[in-house]
Design a protein around this motif. Structure first.
Motif, PDB file in Angstrom:
ATOM      1  N   PHE A 113     -14.168   0.636  -8.412  1.00 53.54           N
ATOM      2  CA  PHE A 113     -13.099   1.607  -8.642  1.00 53.54           C
ATOM      3  C   PHE A 113     -11.869   0.889  -9.182  1.00 53.54           C
ATOM      4  CE2 PHE A 113      -9.295   3.883  -7.532  1.00 53.54           C
ATOM      5  CZ  PHE A 113      -9.627   5.204  -7.789  1.00 53.54           C
TER       6      PHE A 113
ATOM      7  N   THR B 291      -1.408  -1.050  -4.459  1.00 53.39           N
ATOM      8  CA  THR B 291      -1.751   0.305  -4.875  1.00 53.39           C
ATOM      9  C   THR B 291      -0.453   1.096  -4.825  1.00 53.39           C
ATOM     10  OG1 THR B 291      -3.970   0.107  -3.970  1.00 53.39           O
ATOM     11  CG2 THR B 291      -3.183   2.319  -4.395  1.00 53.39           C
ATOM     12  N   GLY B 292      -0.083   1.681  -5.946  1.00 55.56           N
ATOM     13  CA  GLY B 292       1.186   2.407  -5.963  1.00 55.56           C
ATOM     14  C   GLY B 292       1.589   2.761  -7.378  1.00 55.56           C
ATOM     15  N   SER B 293       2.875   2.878  -7.572  1.00 56.07           N
ATOM     16  CA  SER B 293       3.386   3.340  -8.863  1.00 56.07           C
ATOM     17  C   SER B 293       3.431   2.204  -9.892  1.00 56.07           C
ATOM     18  CB  SER B 293       4.789   3.905  -8.670  1.00 56.07           C
ATOM     19  OG  SER B 293       5.619   2.876  -8.184  1.00 56.07           O
TER      20      SER B 293
ATOM     21  N   HIS C 150       2.870  -1.734   4.313  1.00 54.06           N
ATOM     22  CA  HIS C 150       2.509  -0.334   4.063  1.00 54.06           C
ATOM     23  C   HIS C 150       3.764   0.421   3.589  1.00 54.06           C
ATOM     24  CE1 HIS C 150      -0.126   2.962   4.047  1.00 54.06           C
ATOM     25  NE2 HIS C 150      -0.855   2.675   5.109  1.00 54.06           N
TER      26      HIS C 150
ATOM     27  N   LEU D 222      -2.857   1.645  -9.962  1.00 55.30           N
ATOM     28  CA  LEU D 222      -1.621   2.404 -10.196  1.00 55.30           C
ATOM     29  C   LEU D 222      -1.896   3.889 -10.455  1.00 55.30           C
ATOM     30  CD1 LEU D 222       0.099  -0.378 -12.345  1.00 55.30           C
ATOM     31  CD2 LEU D 222       0.069  -0.113  -9.862  1.00 55.30           C
TER      32      LEU D 222
ATOM     33  N   VAL E 225       9.409  -7.946  -0.485  1.00 52.40           N
ATOM     34  CA  VAL E 225       8.040  -8.311  -0.888  1.00 52.40           C
ATOM     35  C   VAL E 225       8.023  -9.617  -1.683  1.00 52.40           C
ATOM     36  CG1 VAL E 225       6.107  -7.571  -2.378  1.00 52.40           C
ATOM     37  CG2 VAL E 225       7.120  -5.958  -0.760  1.00 52.40           C
TER      38      VAL E 225
ATOM     39  N   TRP F 250       1.358   5.695   0.595  1.00 50.05           N
ATOM     40  CA  TRP F 250       1.259   6.615   1.724  1.00 50.05           C
ATOM     41  C   TRP F 250       0.250   7.735   1.509  1.00 50.05           C
ATOM     42  CZ3 TRP F 250       1.938  11.135  -0.621  1.00 50.05           C
ATOM     43  CH2 TRP F 250       2.655  11.108  -1.820  1.00 50.05           C
TER      44      TRP F 250
ATOM     45  N   ARG G  20      -9.738  -0.033   1.928  1.00 49.40           N
ATOM     46  CA  ARG G  20     -10.543  -0.497   0.796  1.00 49.40           C
ATOM     47  C   ARG G  20     -10.012  -1.812   0.228  1.00 49.40           C
ATOM     48  NH1 ARG G  20      -9.394   3.850  -4.104  1.00 49.40           N
ATOM     49  NH2 ARG G  20      -7.463   2.879  -4.751  1.00 49.40           N
TER      50      ARG G  20
ATOM     51  N   SER H 253       6.901   2.875   3.490  1.00 44.23           N
ATOM     52  CA  SER H 253       7.885   3.051   4.569  1.00 44.23           C
ATOM     53  C   SER H 253       7.760   4.391   5.282  1.00 44.23           C
ATOM     54  CB  SER H 253       9.309   2.954   4.039  1.00 44.23           C
ATOM     55  OG  SER H 253       9.354   2.183   2.915  1.00 44.23           O
TER      56      SER H 253
ATOM     57  N   HIS I 257       5.995   1.290 -11.565  1.00 47.31           N
ATOM     58  CA  HIS I 257       7.200   0.487 -11.357  1.00 47.31           C
ATOM     59  C   HIS I 257       6.948  -0.610 -10.322  1.00 47.31           C
ATOM     60  CE1 HIS I 257      11.367  -0.582 -10.650  1.00 47.31           C
ATOM     61  NE2 HIS I 257      11.157  -0.379  -9.363  1.00 47.31           N
ATOM     62  N   ALA I 258       6.366  -0.220  -9.187  1.00 48.08           N
ATOM     63  CA  ALA I 258       6.096  -1.196  -8.123  1.00 48.08           C
ATOM     64  C   ALA I 258       5.081  -2.238  -8.616  1.00 48.08           C
ATOM     65  CB  ALA I 258       5.566  -0.493  -6.882  1.00 48.08           C
TER      66      ALA I 258
ATOM     67  N   MET J  97       0.795  -1.226   0.000  1.00 50.24           N
ATOM     68  CA  MET J  97       0.000   0.000   0.000  1.00 50.24           C
ATOM     69  C   MET J  97       0.836   1.289   0.000  1.00 50.24           C
ATOM     70  SD  MET J  97      -3.162  -0.793  -0.131  1.00 50.24           S
ATOM     71  CE  MET J  97      -3.328  -2.398  -0.897  1.00 50.24           C
TER      72      MET J  97
ATOM     73  N   GLU K 188       2.531  11.344 -15.000  1.00 52.87           N
ATOM     74  CA  GLU K 188       1.677  11.660 -13.856  1.00 52.87           C
ATOM     75  C   GLU K 188       2.362  12.749 -13.032  1.00 52.87           C
ATOM     76  OE1 GLU K 188       1.325   8.649 -10.734  1.00 52.87           O
ATOM     77  OE2 GLU K 188      -0.715   9.326 -10.345  1.00 52.87           O
TER      78      GLU K 188
ATOM     79  N   VAL L 297       5.760  -6.276  -8.783  1.00 51.55           N
ATOM     80  CA  VAL L 297       4.951  -7.222  -7.995  1.00 51.55           C
ATOM     81  C   VAL L 297       4.206  -8.195  -8.918  1.00 51.55           C
ATOM     82  CG1 VAL L 297       2.810  -7.272  -6.618  1.00 51.55           C
ATOM     83  CG2 VAL L 297       4.739  -5.882  -5.875  1.00 51.55           C
TER      84      VAL L 297
ATOM     85  N   SER M 147      10.632  -2.851   0.573  1.00 52.78           N
ATOM     86  CA  SER M 147      10.035  -3.341  -0.667  1.00 52.78           C
ATOM     87  C   SER M 147      10.829  -4.491  -1.298  1.00 52.78           C
ATOM     88  CB  SER M 147       9.838  -2.192  -1.655  1.00 52.78           C
ATOM     89  OG  SER M 147      11.034  -1.538  -1.878  1.00 52.78           O
TER      90      SER M 147
HETATM   91  P1  NAP Z   1       5.252   3.369  -4.703  1.00 54.77           P
HETATM   92  O1  NAP Z   1       6.587   3.952  -4.557  1.00 54.77           O
HETATM   93  O2  NAP Z   1       4.987   2.464  -5.810  1.00 54.77           O
HETATM   94  O3  NAP Z   1       4.933   2.640  -3.321  1.00 54.77           O
HETATM   95  C1  NAP Z   1       3.730   1.940  -3.086  1.00 54.77           C
HETATM   96  C2  NAP Z   1       4.022   0.730  -2.236  1.00 54.77           C
HETATM   97  O4  NAP Z   1       4.779  -0.192  -3.009  1.00 54.77           O
HETATM   98  C3  NAP Z   1       4.864   1.045  -1.007  1.00 54.77           C
HETATM   99  O5  NAP Z   1       4.460   0.210   0.038  1.00 54.77           O
HETATM  100  C4  NAP Z   1       6.263   0.697  -1.472  1.00 54.77           C
HETATM  101  O6  NAP Z   1       7.128   0.369  -0.421  1.00 54.77           O
HETATM  102  C5  NAP Z   1       6.007  -0.494  -2.342  1.00 54.77           C
HETATM  103  N1  NAP Z   1       6.996  -0.742  -3.379  1.00 54.77           N
HETATM  104  C6  NAP Z   1       7.714   0.157  -4.080  1.00 54.77           C
HETATM  105  N2  NAP Z   1       8.493  -0.454  -4.988  1.00 54.77           N
HETATM  106  C7  NAP Z   1       8.270  -1.788  -4.864  1.00 54.77           C
HETATM  107  C8  NAP Z   1       8.782  -2.945  -5.504  1.00 54.77           C
HETATM  108  N3  NAP Z   1       9.672  -2.854  -6.484  1.00 54.77           N
HETATM  109  N4  NAP Z   1       8.332  -4.146  -5.098  1.00 54.77           N
HETATM  110  C9  NAP Z   1       7.416  -4.249  -4.123  1.00 54.77           C
HETATM  111  N5  NAP Z   1       6.898  -3.192  -3.479  1.00 54.77           N
HETATM  112  C10 NAP Z   1       7.310  -1.968  -3.838  1.00 54.77           C
HETATM  113  O7  NAP Z   1       4.129   4.476  -4.782  1.00 54.77           O
HETATM  114  P2  NAP Z   1       3.923   5.700  -3.811  1.00 54.77           P
HETATM  115  O8  NAP Z   1       4.918   6.737  -4.146  1.00 54.77           O
HETATM  116  O9  NAP Z   1       3.820   5.248  -2.394  1.00 54.77           O
HETATM  117  O10 NAP Z   1       2.450   6.161  -4.247  1.00 54.77           O
HETATM  118  C11 NAP Z   1       2.224   6.986  -5.312  1.00 54.77           C
HETATM  119  C12 NAP Z   1       1.743   6.216  -6.505  1.00 54.77           C
HETATM  120  O11 NAP Z   1       0.606   5.422  -6.158  1.00 54.77           O
HETATM  121  C13 NAP Z   1       1.253   7.144  -7.600  1.00 54.77           C
HETATM  122  O12 NAP Z   1       1.658   6.685  -8.842  1.00 54.77           O
HETATM  123  C14 NAP Z   1      -0.255   7.056  -7.454  1.00 54.77           C
HETATM  124  O13 NAP Z   1      -0.949   7.429  -8.604  1.00 54.77           O
HETATM  125  C15 NAP Z   1      -0.439   5.636  -7.082  1.00 54.77           C
HETATM  126  N6  NAP Z   1      -1.751   5.453  -6.462  1.00 54.77           N
HETATM  127  C16 NAP Z   1      -2.718   4.808  -7.151  1.00 54.77           C
HETATM  128  C17 NAP Z   1      -3.977   4.666  -6.590  1.00 54.77           C
HETATM  129  C18 NAP Z   1      -5.094   3.982  -7.326  1.00 54.77           C
HETATM  130  O14 NAP Z   1      -6.093   3.684  -6.697  1.00 54.77           O
HETATM  131  N7  NAP Z   1      -4.991   3.715  -8.610  1.00 54.77           N
HETATM  132  C19 NAP Z   1      -4.227   5.173  -5.321  1.00 54.77           C
HETATM  133  C20 NAP Z   1      -3.209   5.831  -4.660  1.00 54.77           C
HETATM  134  C21 NAP Z   1      -1.965   5.952  -5.236  1.00 54.77           C
HETATM  135  P3  NAP Z   1       8.207   1.457   0.145  1.00 54.77           P
HETATM  136  O15 NAP Z   1       7.418   2.600   0.662  1.00 54.77           O
HETATM  137  O16 NAP Z   1       8.898   0.695   1.207  1.00 54.77           O
HETATM  138  O17 NAP Z   1       9.048   1.807  -1.012  1.00 54.77           O
END
Ligand code: NAP
Length: 427
Positions: free
Chosen positions: A398, A181-183, A131, A205, A166, A106, A115, A133, A185-186, A104, A332, A190, A163
């Motif tokens: 959603f 939920t995240g970027s 979650h 994403l 994971v 932040w 959710r 970091s 790349h992540a 998840m 983005e 995954v 990460s």
């Molecule tokens: P993020 O850097 O991808 O981090 C999200 C989660 O993934 C964190 O828990 C992170 O851990 C982990 N993570 C990162 N790289 C990973 C990897 N290679 N393998 C496994 N886990 C990994 O994203 P963020 O900066 O927290 O959030 C912003 C992004 O989330 C934006 O792109 C945003 O649009 C997207 N987002 C999408 C939604 C949706 O519903 N579509 C909702 C909210 C946010 P660490 O913190 O330990 O790195």
């Protein structure tokens, strides 16, 4: 940490046998505890990632609504579905998968986790949540909330891992599926790991939603909504409107009104209830945004408001003269930067809106509802909102398409993502 997987697995053996009524009772208790301690949890979020306190409180309340929603509807969503065939009896029954892993972000530290976890748990699964970091206290807070509300040990567990760990959890045979939920790349990393072990993934994403303002739109309303659509959570939202496509005949008026409205937003101490814009969650995020802005300006974008950064604080910014080649259009932007583009025809607006790698949602402001209803299928998006901003709602599915991910959260579709949809035929 691997012990937690075993705890989650043994909790699953028991939890899956608990009645829907008893699960619903616990969800209702979870809502009560959230209500009672809403200020405590809101402060936690604001301190950790800088979200203005009124928005943190609203986030806690939305989590409570979600608990109530699945407590009331979860059971009916998972009722057996009977179908007439030539067999004596044929039906579909929905069974939980087992231990699920949630990864998840932040930006909405409580809402994103809730959710994912609430419908999954209502369906009889147990969850492990890794979650982000930078929100460790929120992560621990959510786990203690579940325990305080009476959920058995192991139904919800916080997984404080980095990460790079994971993959080990995805590989474990007890872990049946992953929701991230995240970027981009992540998500890709995954999904690659999960693919290796043939495990289901759900990915929420990034997004670069368009916000289209047609010539016949209610301009006052469009401007007011456009402020919130871009600036909420200091612009750190996947579903925020990022590209504003405005009809050429009203473009200048829109810019003037939008500039005035955005310039009136109050920034400052996020703990002050009057504050509407806080700092970004980390300095590096503000620096990334600054880079996107500078590159776009070098390519000809014009700053009509804001544009400056002080450490993690980024001024609410409006850009015109934006073209689809610029980073503020094609990438983005995760902060308070609005990119404005004018269009001549609805065809052009739809084409610009679709000119994105992402496909989370689009907002269209128009008075001609009957016309726009005939064009909805042309938008390559997970959601189309007419005369409103794109927002999540427990009652509606959603999720995105293209690089915004796949799968759906919330509503009936969300709870069906992590169940075994078992077909039963009796002759
Ligand atoms: P993020 O850097 O991808 O981090 C999200 C989660 O993934 C964190 O828990 C992170 O851990 C982990 N993570 C990162 N790289 C990973 C990897 N290679 N393998 C496994 N886990 C990994 O994203 P963020 O900066 O927290 O959030 C912003 C992004 O989330 C934006 O792109 C945003 O649009 C997207 N987002 C999408 C939604 C949706 O519903 N579509 C909702 C909210 C946010 P660490 O913190 O330990 O790195």
């Amino acid at each position: 940490m691997q012990n937690k997987i075993h705890t989650a697995q043994s909790a699953f053996q028991h939890w899956k046998t608990i009645s829907f009524q008893d699960r619903a009772l616990l969800l209702k208790r979870l809502k009560t505890v959230l209500d009672e301690r809403r200020m405590h949890y809101a402060v936690l979020m604001t301190q950790e990632m800088g979200k203005p306190i009124t928005q943190s409180l609203a986030e806690i309340d939305k989590c409570g609504w979600l608990c109530e929603y699945y407590a009331e509807h979860g059971e009916s969503f998972l009722q057996n579905q009977y179908t007439q065939t030539e067999a004596q009896l044929s039906f579909v029954t929905y069974e939980p998968l087992g231990v699920l892993l949630g990864v998840m972000p932040w930006n909405f530290p409580f809402w994103q986790v809730f959710r994912f976890a609430v419908p999954a748990i209502m369906a009889g699964n147990t969850v492990l949540v890794k979650h982000a970091s930078n929100v460790p206290k929120s992560a621990v807070g959510i786990e203690s909330l579940f325990l305080e509300s009476g959920f058995p040990l192991g139904v919800y567990q916080n997984l404080p891992i980095s990460s790079d760990k994971v993959a080990e959890f995805i590989a474990h045979p007890f872990v049946k599926a992953v929701s991230l939920t995240g970027s981009e790349h992540a998500g890709s990393s995954v999904a690659m790991q999960a693919g290796k072990y043939l495990k289901k993934t759900l990915l929420e994403l990034g997004g670069s939603n368009a916000f289209i303002v047609c010539e016949d739109a209610d301009l006052e309303k469009a401007v007011a909504v456009a402020v919130n659509a871009r600036m909420q959570n200091s612009g750190q939202s996947c579903i925020a409107a990022k590209r504003f496509l405005v009809h050429e005949t009203i473009f200048d008026t829109f810019v003037d009104k939008y500039k005035l409205a955005v310039s009136q937003l109050r920034s400052g101490d996020p703990m002050d209830p009057e504050t509407q814009i806080g700092s970004l969650a980390r300095v590096d995020l503000a620096e990334d945004l600054e880079k996107q802005l500078q590159e776009s300006v070098a390519m000809g974008a014009q700053i009509v408001l804001g544009g400056r950064r002080k450490e993690a604080f980024f001024e609410p910014t409006i850009l015109t003269n934006v073209t689809p080649e610029m980073p503020v259009f094609k990438e983005e932007t995760f902060g308070p930067v609005a990119a404005l583009v004018s269009f001549k025809t609805l065809d052009e607006a739809i084409s610009l809106s679709n000119q994105s790698d992402f496909g989370l949602g689009v907002s269209i402001f128009t008075a001609n509802i009957s016309q726009i209803k005939t064009r909805i299928h042309e938008f390559n998006e997970g959601a189309v909102f007419i005369n409103d901003l794109v927002k999540s709602d427990p009652r509606l599915p959603f999720g995105g398409i293209k690089k915004s991910g796949y799968g759906r959260e919330l509503s009936k579709e969300g709870i069906l993502e992590f169940v075994n949809c078992k077909t039963v035929v009796i002759h």
